[in-house]
Design an enzyme around this catalytic site. Structure first.
Site, mmCIF file in Angstrom:
data_model
loop_
_atom_site.group_PDB
_atom_site.id
_atom_site.type_symbol
_atom_site.label_atom_id
_atom_site.label_comp_id
_atom_site.label_asym_id
_atom_site.label_seq_id
_atom_site.Cartn_x
_atom_site.Cartn_y
_atom_site.Cartn_z
ATOM 1 N N CYS A 97 0.850 -1.189 0.000
ATOM 2 C CA CYS A 97 0.000 0.000 0.000
ATOM 3 C C CYS A 97 0.887 1.240 0.000
ATOM 4 O O CYS A 97 1.919 1.290 0.665
ATOM 5 C CB CYS A 97 -0.962 -0.015 1.183
ATOM 6 S SG CYS A 97 -0.489 0.971 2.595
ATOM 7 N N GLU A 98 0.488 2.201 -0.803
ATOM 8 C CA GLU A 98 1.342 3.372 -0.968
ATOM 9 C C GLU A 98 1.247 4.342 0.206
ATOM 10 O O GLU A 98 2.000 5.300 0.269
ATOM 11 C CB GLU A 98 1.039 4.075 -2.290
ATOM 12 C CG GLU A 98 -0.307 4.750 -2.374
ATOM 13 C CD GLU A 98 -0.510 5.400 -3.745
ATOM 14 O OE1 GLU A 98 0.016 4.882 -4.732
ATOM 15 O OE2 GLU A 98 -1.194 6.436 -3.789
ATOM 16 N N HIS A 99 0.334 4.090 1.131
ATOM 17 C CA HIS A 99 0.205 4.989 2.278
ATOM 18 C C HIS A 99 1.088 4.572 3.446
ATOM 19 O O HIS A 99 1.560 5.416 4.196
ATOM 20 C CB HIS A 99 -1.256 5.052 2.734
ATOM 21 C CG HIS A 99 -2.178 5.521 1.645
ATOM 22 N ND1 HIS A 99 -3.374 4.899 1.356
ATOM 23 C CD2 HIS A 99 -2.045 6.530 0.757
ATOM 24 C CE1 HIS A 99 -3.948 5.517 0.334
ATOM 25 N NE2 HIS A 99 -3.164 6.498 -0.047
ATOM 26 N N HIS A 100 1.266 3.249 3.634
ATOM 27 C CA HIS A 100 2.045 2.762 4.772
ATOM 28 C C HIS A 100 3.214 1.872 4.359
ATOM 29 O O HIS A 100 4.008 1.473 5.206
ATOM 30 C CB HIS A 100 1.139 1.987 5.733
ATOM 31 C CG HIS A 100 -0.031 2.789 6.236
ATOM 32 N ND1 HIS A 100 -1.261 2.767 5.623
ATOM 33 C CD2 HIS A 100 -0.129 3.658 7.264
ATOM 34 C CE1 HIS A 100 -2.075 3.570 6.262
ATOM 35 N NE2 HIS A 100 -1.425 4.133 7.261
ATOM 36 N N GLN A 138 -5.561 -0.381 -3.859
ATOM 37 C CA GLN A 138 -6.296 -1.474 -4.515
ATOM 38 C C GLN A 138 -7.217 -0.976 -5.629
ATOM 39 O O GLN A 138 -7.357 -1.621 -6.671
ATOM 40 C CB GLN A 138 -7.091 -2.265 -3.460
ATOM 41 C CG GLN A 138 -7.761 -3.506 -4.055
ATOM 42 C CD GLN A 138 -8.429 -4.376 -3.016
ATOM 43 O OE1 GLN A 138 -8.015 -4.410 -1.854
ATOM 44 N NE2 GLN A 138 -9.478 -5.077 -3.411
ATOM 45 N N HIS A 166 -5.531 -6.140 3.802
ATOM 46 C CA HIS A 166 -4.554 -5.058 3.901
ATOM 47 C C HIS A 166 -3.890 -5.077 5.276
ATOM 48 O O HIS A 166 -4.561 -4.898 6.291
ATOM 49 C CB HIS A 166 -5.236 -3.700 3.673
ATOM 50 C CG HIS A 166 -5.679 -3.498 2.253
ATOM 51 N ND1 HIS A 166 -5.131 -2.539 1.439
ATOM 52 C CD2 HIS A 166 -6.592 -4.164 1.509
ATOM 53 C CE1 HIS A 166 -5.704 -2.601 0.240
ATOM 54 N NE2 HIS A 166 -6.601 -3.573 0.263
ATOM 55 N N CYS A 168 -2.061 -2.945 6.556
ATOM 56 C CA CYS A 168 -2.138 -1.645 7.254
ATOM 57 C C CYS A 168 -3.428 -1.534 8.047
ATOM 58 O O CYS A 168 -3.552 -0.683 8.926
ATOM 59 C CB CYS A 168 -1.960 -0.481 6.283
ATOM 60 S SG CYS A 168 -3.187 -0.366 5.000
HETATM 61 ZN ZN LIG Z 1 -2.061 1.451 4.040
#
Ligand SMILES: [Zn+2]
Length: 207
Positions: A97-100, A138, A166, A168
């Site tokens: 995931c590009e956020h975490h 996703q 996920h 995260c």
């Molecule tokens: Zn994430």
């Protein structure tokens, strides 16, 4: 549509604002993160970790070096008149995931109705790999897969469904272990005719 919000083409690899760092710089960054986590990057058990992590990144993010257009470039026209759904289901994938920058992983189900020929079925799995081995969301992954199929195979319709867990969400934040995120997208005949969507879902469920 405003040019600034126009989505990138399916084959686009994001432009880089920064030059690619050297391996030494990347390993130094890993040592910084180890220290940030609260451990000592000079203790014996961690000495080789930066090298292993940067090497693993080569696998986690191999998709940046893969061209979806190239993967789907070879099609077969001789299919004995076959023109019904081609479904490749239960394709395992893992992405970050590009956020975490933690993994999300699950299964992809991909179908299309051939028009200009068919592609080797292993290429469908390789397409998923090319887009999933990147920093991802996703929803974007789902869109990129179906856009690439439409762009390069010109099918009468395509259907993509992704189900994933996920990390995260399961090991941090709300700690919703086992929660599945499902995304789906339909184009062409699959978008226009509910009966075709129903056939897709029925074929996915069939064991
Ligand atoms: Zn994430």
């Amino acid at each position: 549509m405003d040019v600034t919000t126009k989505p990138k083409t399916a084959t686009a690899v994001p432009a880089h604002a920064l030059a690619r760092p050297t391996r030494e710089e990347a390993e130094a960054a890993v040592r910084t993160l180890i220290a940030w986590a609260g451990d000592d990057p000079t203790r014996e058990g961690l000495l080789d970790t930066p090298r292993r992590v940067t090497k693993a990144y080569g696998e986690f993010f191999a998709g940046y070096g893969q061209d979806p257009g190239q993967i789907l470039s070879k099609t077969f026209k001789e299919v004995g008149g076959y023109d019904d759904i081609v479904l490749v289901k239960d394709i395992p994938f893992s992405a970050h995931c590009e956020h975490h920058m933690v993994p999300f992983f699950g299964k992809a189900h991909i179908a299309y109705l051939p028009h200009d020929g068919v592609v080797g079925i292993s290429k469908i799995a390789r397409l998923v790999e090319a887009f999933s081995k990147r920093l991802q969301v996703q929803e974007v992954l789902t869109a990129q897969i179906i856009d690439a199929i439409n762009e390069h195979l010109n099918p009468r319709g395509a259907a993509v469904l992704l189900e994933a867990e996920h990390m995260c969400m399961s090991i941090r934040g709300v700690r919703a272990h086992g929660a599945q995120t499902v995304t789906q997208r339909f184009t062409g005949v699959f978008a226009e005719e509910k009966s075709e969507q129903d056939r897709f879902f029925e074929m996915i469920r069939r064991r």
